[in-house]
Design an enzyme around this catalytic site. Structure first.
Site, PDB file in Angstrom:
ATOM      1  N   CYS A 134       0.838  -1.203   0.000  1.00  0.00           N
ATOM      2  CA  CYS A 134       0.000   0.000   0.000  1.00  0.00           C
ATOM      3  C   CYS A 134       0.873   1.252   0.000  1.00  0.00           C
ATOM      4  O   CYS A 134       1.465   1.593   1.023  1.00  0.00           O
ATOM      5  CB  CYS A 134      -0.925  -0.009   1.215  1.00  0.00           C
ATOM      6  SG  CYS A 134      -1.963   1.461   1.323  1.00  0.00           S
ATOM      7  N   CYS A 137      -0.457   4.085   2.281  1.00  0.00           N
ATOM      8  CA  CYS A 137      -0.249   3.839   3.715  1.00  0.00           C
ATOM      9  C   CYS A 137       1.223   4.029   4.107  1.00  0.00           C
ATOM     10  O   CYS A 137       1.515   4.566   5.173  1.00  0.00           O
ATOM     11  CB  CYS A 137      -0.646   2.420   4.083  1.00  0.00           C
ATOM     12  SG  CYS A 137      -2.101   1.797   3.272  1.00  0.00           S
ATOM     13  N   ASP A 138       2.149   3.556   3.281  1.00  0.00           N
ATOM     14  CA  ASP A 138       3.546   3.432   3.720  1.00  0.00           C
ATOM     15  C   ASP A 138       4.545   4.321   2.984  1.00  0.00           C
ATOM     16  O   ASP A 138       5.702   4.411   3.404  1.00  0.00           O
ATOM     17  CB  ASP A 138       4.002   1.964   3.577  1.00  0.00           C
ATOM     18  CG  ASP A 138       3.170   1.033   4.439  1.00  0.00           C
ATOM     19  OD1 ASP A 138       2.702   1.478   5.499  1.00  0.00           O
ATOM     20  OD2 ASP A 138       2.976  -0.131   4.047  1.00  0.00           O
TER      21      ASP A 138
END
Ligand code: NAP
Length: 310
Positions: A134, A137-138
């Site tokens: 992701c 997200c990261d």
């Protein structure tokens, strides 16, 4: 008996559209999601291809869709994982991880899927320590680093482009010479000076110490070590069709096959969005699936109620 007309499993765009329509048609509907509402919307930063929204954050659209459905009376239970869906004497039984059991004549299966694993050495070992599925997200954890993205579809190319806002360089590594991604996304990535495509290359392993330091890929029989600080894997999607305990017709990849009304091979169960076998997985098609299934489920529930009254 929980007394619902329809149970919707999954709170992405397909499930939320189904929830909006079922609630508006005055059915007693509940929507369950194992996490926060939004599904794949939460893995996408910017959405530019949903009609009427020239540009909107995925997380913002998720909130809007949830609020809209709630406004019409949909009961939403997020962070409520479903364990399995079964049929008992015609009634659909939805068993939750919590042990609770919900029943309804109709179920709309909108549970999407999970990222496919690359299945190379180091992938599991470095998950959360440089291996990610992701970018939204990261990505911010990799400021100034060189990264690898694996895959050649829309997700790999789009997320690779997104990662260049943090990374100093992004290598998009694809196993074939041709990319599967839409030309508009490929053109955008090719115009990005921070992106380099490595085609015809198969990732063999992911290496590091406390975190990812490099990967090996094979190109025409020759193995090369590529130093990178992170590896983002976008090699497709595995549908969550296994939540259904009974046999349901599906394609070779496990996506549920339906008729044009989203009806599965099991009476009273519809499948919508990313869990369904279809040409593309877009927010607009997911919303369309959810709408069709909601109308079909409403007709089904009305017919059952009419028959019970007769
Ligand atoms: P996808 O379209 O199925 O592409 C998966 C890619 O991973 C393919 O290039 C495939 O290679 C490669 N791959 C599969 N298994 C592999 C393996 N074991 N090793 C190396 N490579 C492997 O999946 P996706 O990109 O996740 O997209 C899923 C769906 O979401 C698609 O329908 C897509 O259109 C949609 N989506 C749309 C957007 C958008 O419209 N903006 C953004 C993201 C996703 P081959 O090409 O060789 O098969």
């Amino acid at each position: 008996m929980s007394g619902y007309d329809v149970i919707i499993v999954g709170g992405g765009p397909a499930g939320l559209a189904a929830g909006l329509y079922t609630a508006r048609m005055d059915l007693k509907a509940v929507l369950l999601d194992r996490g926060p509402l939004g599904g794949q919307l939460l893995n996408t930063e910017l959405i530019e291809d949903y009609p009427g929204f020239e540009s909107i954050l995925g997380s913002e659209l998720a909130v809007k869709m949830g609020d809209h459905a709630r406004k019409f009376g949909l009961e939403i239970r997020d962070f409520e994982p479903v364990k399995e869906i079964d049929v008992e004497d015609g009634a659909k039984v939805v068993r939750l991880e919590s042990g609770e059991e919900l029943r309804a004549p109709a179920v709309i299966m909108a549970a999407g899927g999970l990222p496919r694993y690359l299945e190379v050495p180091g992938e599991k070992e470095f998950w959360g320590r440089g291996v990610s599925y992701c970018a939204v997200c990261d990505g911010a954890f990799f400021k100034g680093e060189e990264l690898a993205v694996v895959g050649g579809g829309d997700a790999a190319v789009e997320e690779g482009d997104f990662l260049t806002r943090y990374a100093s360089k992004v290598y998009i590594i694809h196993r074939r010479n041709e990319l599967r991604a839409q030309p508009i996304l490929v053109d955008r990535a090719r115009a990005n000076p921070k992106i380099e495509f490595i085609l015809d290359a198969v990732v063999k392993d992911i290496k590091g110490d406390q975190k990812v330091r490099a990967l090996d890929y094979e190109h025409r029989g020759h193995v090369t070590e590529l130093p990178v600080g992170g590896v983002f894997i976008f090699v497709g999607f595995v549908p969550n069709s296994m939540l259904l305990k009974m046999h349901v017709d599906h394609d070779d990849a496990g996506y549920i096959t339906t008729d044009r009304n989203m009806q599965t091979s099991v009476d009273g169960i519809w499948a919508v969005g990313d869990v369904r076998s279809q040409l593309t997985k877009q927010i607009a098609t997911a919303a369309g699936d959810g709408t069709t299934a909601a109308v079909a489920a409403s007709n089904y529930v009305s017919a059952l109620k009419d028959a019970a009254r007769a």
